[in-house]
Design an enzyme around this catalytic site. Structure first.
Site, PDB file in Angstrom:
ATOM      1  N   SER A  57       0.831  -1.193   0.000  1.00  0.00           N
ATOM      2  CA  SER A  57       0.000   0.000   0.000  1.00  0.00           C
ATOM      3  C   SER A  57       0.877   1.259   0.000  1.00  0.00           C
ATOM      4  CB  SER A  57      -0.957  -0.046   1.203  1.00  0.00           C
ATOM      5  OG  SER A  57      -2.023   0.854   1.014  1.00  0.00           O
ATOM      6  N   ASP A 171      -5.618  -3.948  -1.847  1.00  0.00           N
ATOM      7  CA  ASP A 171      -4.538  -3.482  -0.979  1.00  0.00           C
ATOM      8  C   ASP A 171      -3.734  -4.638  -0.377  1.00  0.00           C
ATOM      9  OD1 ASP A 171      -3.342  -2.479   1.635  1.00  0.00           O
ATOM     10  OD2 ASP A 171      -4.176  -0.619   0.847  1.00  0.00           O
TER      11      ASP A 171
END
Length: 310
Positions: A57, A171
């Site tokens: 991320s 993510d």
């Protein structure tokens, strides 16, 4: 959500004290990840040689940009960006999988950093993403840098899922918020990990007053824009505009779950040093607070690592 106040600016470069090689692990956490810049600055200022980066991320984004040799430019951009400029980078999506497509911000960063391939970087780099349909994490270690970053930053409910090699990915922090695993094969002196999912800090009266001010402004320009966007949809679709208090609660729940996952993962694969930040130091999308977060990262790295070279 809490606010923080930066006490000092990022320190000027100090004379290197040693040249230990390190594997750096940068965790997920939205805007909180701007502290990664401060951590990297402290490491470089104190003579550490970053030879390997594993990130997911925001950790993949910051780590990838550093590995590409463009952290200076990115930091200048991040410190200067305004709320309005952030708004212009939000390309709202008609896809039910998320509010933001992410094409604009990736294109802007590609212009800033350049279009590079991971295998051409001077620093070994791994971006972590999540194959949501097959329930597996994927380590991306080759191909386009910003394709890997986009695959890793697909925060649920915010960014739309990304198609990576035919797989629908989200993510990287969903399964592995602090990805130490890719560093196991490294032959560096130390592994240093940064966890953005630490226990929340409790509020003083002063901090509670700050939180009250934030709640009074809870419909940020970002949220207002999405609300207007959704209001246009519900004329024909039927559902109501999201309750942003509910959104905040859901976001906190995800943060809490990722914090538990990170704690278990780190217990099984502990780095030599762990730099940990409370998960409520800022909101997920408060990227306009770059200056104070970068400074906080520098200060925390100094606190944890100042005696590491001895």
């Amino acid at each position: 959500m809490t606010t923080i106040k930066a006490k000092t600016k990022t320190k000027a470069k100090a004379k290197p004290k040693h040249n230990k090689s390190i594997s750096l692990v940068l965790g997920s956490g939205g805007a909180k990840g701007l502290v990664h810049i401060g951590v990297i600055r402290w490491l470089v200022d104190n003579g550490y040689q970053i030879k390997s980066i594993s990130g997911c991320s925001i950790g993949a984004l910051i780590g990838g940009i550093y590995a590409a040799g463009q952290l200076d430019e990115f930091e200048k951009w991040a410190r200067a960006i305004s709320k309005f400029e952030l708004m212009t980078l939000l390309d709202l999506s008609w896809d039910k999988g998320g509010f933001i497509k992410g094409d604009k911000v990736i294109n802007e960063l590609t212009k800033l950093v350049g279009d590079k391939n991971i295998e051409d970087l001077d620093i070994k780099f791994t971006a972590i993403t999540t194959d949501i349909d097959n329930e597996k994490e994927i380590w991306i270690q080759d191909g386009g840098l910003f394709q890997a970053i986009r695959a890793s930053i697909s925060i649920p409910m915010i960014f739309t899922p990304y198609s990576y090699k035919g797989k629908r990915v989200l993510d990287g922090g969903i399964f592995n918020p602090v990805p130490v695993g890719p560093t196991f094969v490294d032959h560096n002196d130390l592994t240093i990990a940064v966890n953005l999912g630490g226990r929340p800090q409790y509020e003083t009266k002063k901090r509670k007053a700050s939180i009250k001010q934030i709640r009074e402004l809870s419909l940020s320009p970002f949220k207002k824009r999405i609300s207007r966007f959704l209001a246009g949809l519900i004329k024909n679709k039927g559902p109501s505009v999201p309750n942003w208090d509910a959104f905040e609660v859901a976001n906190q729940a995800v943060d809490a779950m990722q914090s538990q996952i990170a704690r278990h993962r780190l217990a099984a694969a502990a780095p030599n040093y762990l730099i940990e930040f409370p998960r409520n130091i800022c909101g997920t999308l408060e990227f306009n607070r770059a200056a104070e977060l970068i400074d906080l990262g520098y200060q925390k790295a100094e606190e944890i690592l100042k005696n590491a070279h001895k």
